[in-house]
Every structure is written in structure tokens, then in C-alpha cells.
Design an enzyme around this catalytic site. Sequence first.
Site: not given
Ligand code: RFL
Ligand code: PHB
Length: 394
Positions: A72, A200, A291, A295, A383
Site C-alpha cells: 500500500h 480510517y 491499535p 504499531k 506510520y
Molecule cells: P504475542 O503475539 O502476544 O505473543 C506472545 C506469546 O507468548 C505466549 N505466552 C506464553 N508462552 C509460554 N508460557 C507462558 N506463560 C506464556 N504466556 C504467553 C503466547 O501464547 C504467545 O505465543 O506478543 P509479541 O510477540 O510481543 O507480539 C506483539 C503483537 O502480537 C501485537 O503487538 C500486535 O498484534 C498488535 N496489533 C497490531 N500491530 C501492528 O504492528 N499492526 C497492526 O495492524 C496491529 N493491529 C494488533 C492489531 C492487535 C490487535 N489485538 C487483537 C490486540 C489489531 C488488533 C485487533
Molecule cells: C488490521 O488490518 O487489523 C489493522 C490495520 C490497521 C490498524 C489496526 C489494525 O491500525
Amino acid sequence: MDTQVAIIGAGPAGLLLSHLLHRRGIESVILRRHTRAYVEARVRAGVMEHEVAELLVRTGVGERMLREGLRHRGIKLRFAGRTVHVDFQDLVGRGVVVYGQQEVVKDLIAARLAAGGTILFEAEALRIEDVTGERPTVVFRHNGREERLRAAVVAGCDGFHGISRKSMPEGAVTTYERRYPYAWLGILARSRPVHEELIYVHSEHGFALFSMRSPTLSRLYIQVPPDTDLADWPDERVWDELERRLDDPSLGLERGEVLQKDLTVMRSFVTEPMRVGRLFLAGDAAHIVPPTGAKGMNLAVADVTHLARALFAFFERGDERGFETYSDLCLDRIWKVQHFSWWMTTMLHRDEDALPFDHRRQLGELRSVTESRGALTWLAENYTGLPLNVDELV
Ligand code: RFL
Ligand code: PHB
């Protein structure tokens, strides 16, 4: 069991760290609480910064992303009945890649296993002993038995609810937190994305985001109160609300089968410092961003680049200086990204408790930003991602 680096968590942070270490001949063991199928099915992040995508490609795990990821060149901001194109490519010469986090996780798991790496699934870390000693030990439960993993370094990559942050000695860390008076209700739907870029939307009915995972899968969000019960939101109600907030019939929102529905609470959270002794936190274990700036995963990757550099120096040259600088290097970026994520969030969401003044001011802010090339350039820099310096890692 003994290894060089014990990694708790197999999200993007833990898996990428293990992959980067392996490429320099450093051994690690990953403990993962859930099954492989669970890890690979969870829908989370969707947007990857330019250099994060580049890092995956240059370290040999970006092949599928290059084929299936969507490049994008910008995003759309929609408010007060108008849509503004924020053209990142034009503003800063780089864009972003839309590729699901669970796809990144799948690719990294496949690469680690193919290279003979050790990922123990359904291995739950219970506690970390001797954090400030030379051989910290992770005690974990696997196949119903308690086992021990000893290492030179423990990387706490276990997300916000993990045990690593809680294992830091009392009084050694300070946390900073802000909560927001809203959450996101998200759906993943089998439908053509409404537009080729993310939109957005600021609207008087609340924020909405039109994102995607592929040309046939839409990922859509609406702002809702944090105490929302998903049972009150049947599919038709979600679609109606998305349409009302988008308020652009020319785009023809296609209502497809809803494959997943979830609620995300919004918070900003930072732990300082991110290291105590031989325990290093990375990713969501140390910080959370709302979110709106896309980031979270990107910040997790940025932490891992610093941690990998510190560990290369330690295992290759016995140089521990990187242990001392790790936290400050990470936090420099983290606070900038915290600001950006907070700013995007407060500019675009509707706070029902705010004064009518604030709602008018928000529209003034959106006009002010979108009419200034300087302001748009700052948005684009953040971004698409602040510099990562991936050269030293590949
Ligand atoms: P994770 O992905 O949460 O992984 C953690 C891991 O640790 C395990 N775990 C354990 N394992 C062993 N023993 C224990 N006691 C444990 N406790 C936990 C878990 O099972 C898992 O395997 O952390 P990590 O690696 O730091 O990654 C971070 C990202 O997952 C998170 O920041 C993003 O998903 C946030 N996020 C977004 N980030 C972006 O950069 N771009 C996006 O577009 C974006 N959109 C989002 C998002 C997060 C969202 N939610 C659901 C919170 C959109 C949403 C809706
Ligand atoms: C997504 O596609 O899940 C998404 C995209 C942009 C955001 C957050 C989540 O800022």
C-alpha cells in the site's frame, strides 16, 4: 535442559529473535503455551512497516509475503464527508505491506522447524529463577510435568499477560499506563475490501476502520464502549454501523460471511526498564499501544532487532555492553510510537464524555493535519516506520 537463550513466547517477537540468533549460530529454545494450530489461527495485526517487511525478506522468511502481501502506498482519512489520501510513497518514498500477523507467525514457525530449531508447544512457563545470576532458569510445565530450562539469557516475549514482566523483582521496574473509554469491535469477513487502501474514518457515530487481509477478505473495526457484549452485535448490526460511519454509498460496502468477531480493549502501557539482570523483555510483554497506529507488532520487531544485536556481541565477543544499553535504545522508539499511537487514537475516536468544544476541535485538527504537507509527512514517517537499521542484522 540447557540452551544459550531461553525464549518465552512464540509470537512475532520470540520467533523472530530465535530466527535471527540461529542465523548467527546462536542456539535458543522457544516455550509456547498454546498448540501450533492455535498460534497460527489468531487474527491480529495486519500492517507491516516498510523496513520490517524488508528485514523478513533479507533474512529469508519473506518469500510468501512478497507473493501474497499487499503493498500500500498510503491510507485514506475520512472525516466531515470528505476523504483525504495520505500518499506515503509521495511524502516519504516508502509504503507499508498488508500481511496478517498470523501469516508472519506461520512463516517463522516453518522456518525455525525446517532449520531444526526447538519450539516446545503446550509448554507453559511458570516462573523464572535466578534472574540476576549467570544461569537464569525458566520453570515450565510440559506434558503434565514440571521441567527446567537453563540459559545464559532469558528473553521474555510472552505478551501482555505473560509471566516474564511479573518475574522482575519488585521495585525494579516502573509501569506507565493509560486506558481509553472505548474498544474496537472487529470482524473478519469474506468480502471484497471496500477500497484498495485502508480507510480510517472519523464520524459523529464513532471511529471505524476498513482494512483487509486479501482481495477477498475484509478486516473491519468499529469503536464501541469497552463493556460491550458481542452478543448484542449480530452481523447485520455491525454491517449497518460500518455503513453508517463510512457514509459513502459510492464505495458499495459488500456484506459477506462474517468469519470472526472480536473485541479489543485499548490501552497504552510501558515498562521501564526492560531488562533486569539476564532477563530481557521484548514486544507486548513490555509495552502495549492502542491499535490505531498499527504499531504493536512493528514495535515488537524493533525491540528484537536491539536484543539480537546485544546478544550477537555477547555470544560472539563476550561483550556485555549491549545489555546495559538495550532498554534505553528500545524505550527511545517506544515513547515516540506511544505518542503517535495516542495521537492517532485521540484524533480519530469519539469520546462521549468530551465537551462539544472537543468534537469541533478534533475536526479542526483533522483539517489542520490534512492541509499541511509538513504534518502529513510526520504522519507518513511514523506510520511507515522510524528507521530500524536492518543492515547489521542480515
Ligand atoms: P504475542 O503475539 O502476544 O505473543 C506472545 C506469546 O507468548 C505466549 N505466552 C506464553 N508462552 C509460554 N508460557 C507462558 N506463560 C506464556 N504466556 C504467553 C503466547 O501464547 C504467545 O505465543 O506478543 P509479541 O510477540 O510481543 O507480539 C506483539 C503483537 O502480537 C501485537 O503487538 C500486535 O498484534 C498488535 N496489533 C497490531 N500491530 C501492528 O504492528 N499492526 C497492526 O495492524 C496491529 N493491529 C494488533 C492489531 C492487535 C490487535 N489485538 C487483537 C490486540 C489489531 C488488533 C485487533
Ligand atoms: C488490521 O488490518 O487489523 C489493522 C490495520 C490497521 C490498524 C489496526 C489494525 O491500525
